[in-house]
Motif scaffolding. Structure first.
Motif, PDB file in Angstrom:
ATOM      1  N   ARG A  85      66.812 -26.057  12.764  1.00  0.00           N
ATOM      2  CA  ARG A  85      67.664 -27.005  13.492  1.00  0.00           C
ATOM      3  C   ARG A  85      67.607 -26.681  14.991  1.00  0.00           C
ATOM      4  O   ARG A  85      67.876 -25.557  15.395  1.00  0.00           O
ATOM      5  N   LEU A 105      80.380 -22.026  14.654  1.00  0.00           N
ATOM      6  CA  LEU A 105      79.438 -21.221  13.860  1.00  0.00           C
ATOM      7  C   LEU A 105      79.704 -19.733  14.014  1.00  0.00           C
ATOM      8  O   LEU A 105      79.368 -18.938  13.147  1.00  0.00           O
ATOM      9  N   HIS A 126      81.848 -26.474  12.095  1.00  0.00           N
ATOM     10  CA  HIS A 126      81.352 -25.553  11.071  1.00  0.00           C
ATOM     11  C   HIS A 126      82.405 -24.557  10.593  1.00  0.00           C
ATOM     12  O   HIS A 126      82.082 -23.619   9.864  1.00  0.00           O
ATOM     13  N   TYR A 185      82.817 -19.253   2.266  1.00  0.00           N
ATOM     14  CA  TYR A 185      83.365 -19.724   3.543  1.00  0.00           C
ATOM     15  C   TYR A 185      82.471 -19.369   4.736  1.00  0.00           C
ATOM     16  O   TYR A 185      82.713 -19.810   5.839  1.00  0.00           O
ATOM     17  N   ASP A 204      69.265 -22.089   6.843  1.00  0.00           N
ATOM     18  CA  ASP A 204      70.666 -22.498   6.921  1.00  0.00           C
ATOM     19  C   ASP A 204      71.533 -21.498   7.685  1.00  0.00           C
ATOM     20  O   ASP A 204      72.738 -21.705   7.837  1.00  0.00           O
ATOM     21  N   LEU A 205      70.919 -20.398   8.138  1.00  0.00           N
ATOM     22  CA  LEU A 205      71.663 -19.444   8.960  1.00  0.00           C
ATOM     23  C   LEU A 205      70.997 -19.310  10.335  1.00  0.00           C
ATOM     24  O   LEU A 205      71.177 -18.323  11.038  1.00  0.00           O
ATOM     25  N   THR A 206      70.205 -20.305  10.688  1.00  0.00           N
ATOM     26  CA  THR A 206      69.402 -20.248  11.908  1.00  0.00           C
ATOM     27  C   THR A 206      69.619 -21.524  12.714  1.00  0.00           C
ATOM     28  O   THR A 206      69.694 -22.611  12.135  1.00  0.00           O
ATOM     29  N   ILE A 207      69.710 -21.374  14.032  1.00  0.00           N
ATOM     30  CA  ILE A 207      69.887 -22.548  14.880  1.00  0.00           C
ATOM     31  C   ILE A 207      69.270 -22.259  16.254  1.00  0.00           C
ATOM     32  O   ILE A 207      69.331 -21.135  16.740  1.00  0.00           O
ATOM     33  N   PRO A 265      85.387 -23.177   8.254  1.00  0.00           N
ATOM     34  CA  PRO A 265      85.652 -23.452   6.831  1.00  0.00           C
ATOM     35  C   PRO A 265      86.793 -24.465   6.683  1.00  0.00           C
ATOM     36  O   PRO A 265      87.645 -24.594   7.563  1.00  0.00           O
ATOM     37  N   ALA A 285      89.054 -17.545   4.046  1.00  0.00           N
ATOM     38  CA  ALA A 285      88.484 -16.952   5.253  1.00  0.00           C
ATOM     39  C   ALA A 285      89.574 -16.275   6.084  1.00  0.00           C
ATOM     40  O   ALA A 285      89.434 -15.115   6.487  1.00  0.00           O
ATOM     41  N   THR A 293      74.209 -23.482   9.101  1.00  0.00           N
ATOM     42  CA  THR A 293      73.803 -24.362  10.195  1.00  0.00           C
ATOM     43  C   THR A 293      73.290 -25.691   9.683  1.00  0.00           C
ATOM     44  O   THR A 293      73.273 -26.675  10.409  1.00  0.00           O
ATOM     45  N   LEU A 294      72.847 -25.716   8.435  1.00  0.00           N
ATOM     46  CA  LEU A 294      72.367 -26.969   7.841  1.00  0.00           C
ATOM     47  C   LEU A 294      73.335 -27.356   6.744  1.00  0.00           C
ATOM     48  O   LEU A 294      73.844 -26.497   6.039  1.00  0.00           O
ATOM     49  N   ASP A 334      74.329 -12.788   9.488  1.00  0.00           N
ATOM     50  CA  ASP A 334      74.983 -14.048   9.111  1.00  0.00           C
ATOM     51  C   ASP A 334      74.521 -15.234   9.946  1.00  0.00           C
ATOM     52  O   ASP A 334      74.564 -16.378   9.479  1.00  0.00           O
ATOM     53  N   LEU A 335      74.163 -14.977  11.194  1.00  0.00           N
ATOM     54  CA  LEU A 335      73.795 -16.095  12.066  1.00  0.00           C
ATOM     55  C   LEU A 335      72.722 -15.640  13.053  1.00  0.00           C
ATOM     56  O   LEU A 335      72.870 -14.622  13.720  1.00  0.00           O
ATOM     57  N   MET A 364      81.476 -11.629  11.312  1.00  0.00           N
ATOM     58  CA  MET A 364      80.068 -11.974  11.087  1.00  0.00           C
ATOM     59  C   MET A 364      79.140 -11.037  11.865  1.00  0.00           C
ATOM     60  O   MET A 364      79.526 -10.458  12.861  1.00  0.00           O
ATOM     61  N   GLN A 370      82.128 -16.843  13.856  1.00  0.00           N
ATOM     62  CA  GLN A 370      83.431 -16.603  13.216  1.00  0.00           C
ATOM     63  C   GLN A 370      83.699 -15.109  13.077  1.00  0.00           C
ATOM     64  O   GLN A 370      82.770 -14.303  13.188  1.00  0.00           O
ATOM     65  N   ASP A 377      88.471 -22.813   1.341  1.00  0.00           N
ATOM     66  CA  ASP A 377      87.612 -21.863   2.066  1.00  0.00           C
ATOM     67  C   ASP A 377      88.307 -21.342   3.315  1.00  0.00           C
ATOM     68  O   ASP A 377      88.181 -20.180   3.669  1.00  0.00           O
ATOM     69  N   ARG A 423      77.571 -13.405  -1.196  1.00  0.00           N
ATOM     70  CA  ARG A 423      78.203 -13.781   0.078  1.00  0.00           C
ATOM     71  C   ARG A 423      79.255 -14.855  -0.163  1.00  0.00           C
ATOM     72  O   ARG A 423      79.025 -15.800  -0.906  1.00  0.00           O
TER      73      ARG A 423
END
Ligand code: SF4
Lengths: 197, 474
Positions: free
Chosen positions: B96, B117, B248, A190, B55-58, B250, B258, A194-195, B28-29, B122, B119, B254, A187
């Motif tokens: 989070r 977040l 969030h 870019y 890190d892909l969860t909120i 890039p 992107a 979330t963290l 992705d999210l 995604m 984008q 990046d 992946r």
């Protein structure tokens, strides 16, 4: 989820047709935030009547529900399946199930068995006459057996394989964990996180 | 043959493809809120599984949160338990979470884009049907059920069958006073609440390209109301400008990489859609609903339709039932319908641009006698932004109530509800029976129509306001 190969247990004959999911678990139970603890809500309205079959002392510990036709109609709530399982049922036999309920039950490891109405009738008679009578549901042989009754049933190969191996959707996906890891490794940087890492 | 935007995004997320199986798609999210996540976390706990990609969860709190007295304990025990459960689960699994009182708290579909977040390109999912909102950035975004929420938490993937694609081409220019909300209501009235079933909708054409990101989100938000799980719009300079500099988004190299990728995200010239609808923007005017589903709408200048005019028997029956529930007469001008409540907010129209549009119209005017107007920002940040622009004062001076962020009267899970028989003009997305409170009657409208309606007390367009005097000295 628990694997299902063969199960033998005493039965509860439920002689009602068109039992909808609101009767199986009334709407006010849907506010709960867990997947267990629904046993007291199972058929809640009917259980207020002490003559209701589930309230009979000799039915205690029964694990096979032999239901009337069109079981599980109405709202799609998965809670109906959880309630039956929380109460202790391992399998439900009927001549016809509502589609969504059947899908939900097989996803959660509750085996729903479709048999001809006359065989369902015979199983209900047997269980009514002798509360101690046992019914065996054999998924490997796709067969239901009880005293004087042997009947085969159908189940699609994929559902059967999943039940026999106790595989829920998540375990099946995790069998391909390597593919996920490979994808994750490539992946692009870019993509957002979330963290902060 | 070329590919559509939806196909490109789909292909870029296939983790595994096998004959006879659905594709396994990477997500992705993953956005969470308190209503649809508890049983998913409970499932993880039972099987001893962790969240695969924290890190892909909120998560955020929105559906049950009160919009008044947010520092006091929540009165309704059911709402309180759902919120407390989310807090416990987030703490236990390490997710989070933006809780009530936090500056990033708000409706989940407002929070994701505003943090940058969401984008282009995604895959975004959430246990909520209006996840389609995020497709405005040119990604695939759709609502999922609680079992799927657990699946994504555990594996960061979903097994899915590829949907069909439908192009909705909107050419021309929207006339003055006609907004994205009017456009999407008109689209739904045209294709029906089931018209998008099985499709991903791609909105395109010159009228769409001219829309701001906020307006694009309003359109994609309501794709689900046309039966489609997802709607999308190809990213362009408007999208990039919106994202640049957000927390969030890039940065540096990046960013360049992107943007280079994002620029490839459009349907090829020779791509084939499974269906196509063409709409002429110039012919549109402010649009409102008169019935009990979002497809039962008409131009504000029209009359309440006569059910007898429907050829289709089930549509006729639905219209009869709707008029009865709504307490309306066939043939009555829509403009003559008086309201008790005006609600400005929700993930459809609770963003800053929406609040500005409504404020501009009520500025120096008064909310009509007997009408209560509720203004609920989509997120705490939107609320802060509005306050910094003085919009809260404009609303309060006009006699409206300025509230704290959340879903609020969009679905009435918190105390903001209609009483039985009460009627609202609402900028939200669903006019189902009882959606805003038992027995409540909802007319879906744009923020501009909402504001004009609040001032005049009956359904009205901004143009109708020219007769309503602006108080001297403003
Ligand atoms: S604002 Fe309304 S539609 Fe949007 S997430 Fe909240 S309840 Fe759902």
């Amino acid at each position: 989820m628990e694997a299902f190969t063969t199960h033998t247990g005493r039965a509860v004959p439920l002689r009602r047709s068109n039992v909808d999911t609101d009767q199986i678990i009334p709407a006010h139970w849907l506010k709960k935030v867990t997947r267990d603890g629904f046993e007291d809500g199972l058929f809640e309205a009917w259980r207020k009547d002490e003559k209701f079959i589930l309230n009979q002392p000799e039915r205690k510990g029964a694990t096979v529900l032999v239901a009337g036709p069109d079981f599980g109609t109405g709202s799609s709530r998965e809670h109906a399946v959880w309630a039956l399982q929380n109460y202790g049922f391992k399998t439900v036999i009927s001549s016809r199930f509502a589609d969504i309920f059947r899908g939900n039950s097989l996803k959660n490891g509750l085996l729903t068995v479709v048999l001809e109405q006359k065989i369902v009738d015979a199983l209900q008679e047997l269980a009514e006459k002798d509360p101690q009578a046992e019914i065996t549901v054999d998924l490997e042989a796709r067969e239901v057996r009880a005293e004087g009754i042997t009947a085969s049933f159908e189940l699609d190969e994929n559902s059967r394989w999943r039940l026999l191996n106790g595989l829920d959707d998540i375990s099946i996906t995790l069998q391909n964990e390597e593919d996920i890891a490979i994808y994750e490794a490539k992946r692009p940087s870019y993509k957002p996180r979330t963290l902060e890492v | 043959m070329g590919r559509t935007l939806a196909e490109k995004v789909w292909d870029d997320h296939v983790v595994r493809r096998a004959e006879g199986e659905p594709d396994l798609l990477f997500i992705d999210l993953h956005l969470l809120h308190e209503v649809t996540s508890p049983q998913a976390f409970d499932g993880l706990r039972k099987s001893g599984r962790p969240v695969r990609r924290l890190d892909l969860t909120i998560a955020t709190e929105d559906h049950n949160t009160p919009t008044l007295d947010i520092d006091k304990p929540i009165a309704d025990p059911v709402s309180r338990v759902q919120l407390e459960t989310l807090r416990k689960n987030a703490a236990e699994f390490g997710v989070r979470l933006h809780s009530l009182g936090d500056v990033e708290q708000g409706v989940v579909h407002v929070v994701g884009p505003q943090l940058g977040l969401t984008q282009p390109g995604m895959t975004v999912v959430c246990g909520d049907s209006h996840t389609s909102t995020h497709g405005a950035f040119g990604g695939l975004a759709f609502g999922i059920g609680t079992s799927q929420v657990e699946h994504v938490l555990a594996t960061q993937t979903l097994p899915l069958v590829r949907p069909k694609t439908m192009a909705i081409t909107v050419d021309g220019e929207l006339p003055d006073g006609v907004t994205a909300k009017d456009l999407i209501l008109a689209i739904i009235a045209r294709i029906g609440t089931g018209g998008g079933q099985g499709y991903v909708l791609e909105y395109r054409g010159s009228a769409i390209e001219k829309l701001s990101m906020e307006a694009r989100m309003t359109i994609c938000n309501m794709s689900i109301e046309a039966g489609a799980r997802a709607g999308m719009i190809a990213p362009d300079q408007t999208t990039f400008d919106y994202l640049e500099g957000r927390v969030h988004a890039p940065k540096g190299e990046d960013w360049d990489a992107a943007v280079a990728y994002w620029k490839t995200l459009k349907s090829d010239e020779d791509a084939e859609f499974d269906a196509e609808v063409v709409i002429k923007a110039d012919e549109l005017s402010p649009f409102v609903t008169w019935g009990t589903n979002p497809g039962q709408g008409a131009p504000l200048s029209a009359d309440v339709p006569d059910p007898a005019s429907y050829e289709d028997a089930s549509e006729r029956h639905a219209a009869e039932k709707a008029l009865e529930y709504m307490g309306l007469e066939a043939g009555q001008p829509l403009r003559s319908i008086k309201v008790d409540t005006v609600f400005v907010g929700s993930c459809t129209n609770g963003r800053i641009e929406d609040l500005r549009a409504a404020a501009e119209l009520v500025k120096g005017r008064k909310v009509a006698d007997g009408v209560r107007m509720l203004v609920v920002p989509g997120s705490a940040r939107v609320g802060l932004q509005a306050v910094s622009e003085g919009l809260d004062v404009v609303f309060k001076e006009a006699g409206a109530e300025w509230r704290h962020a959340g879903c609020s009267m969009c679905l009435g899970m918190n105390p903001d509800q209609l009483a039985p028989g009460e009627r609202s003009a609402s900028t939200s997305n669903r006019n189902f029976e009882g959606r805003q409170g038992k027995g409540g009657r909802t007319h879906l409208v744009s923020p501009q129509v909402a504001a004009a309606t609040a001032v005049l007390g009956h359904l009205a367009s901004p143009a109708d306001l020219s007769d309503a005097p602006v108080a001297a000295g403003v």
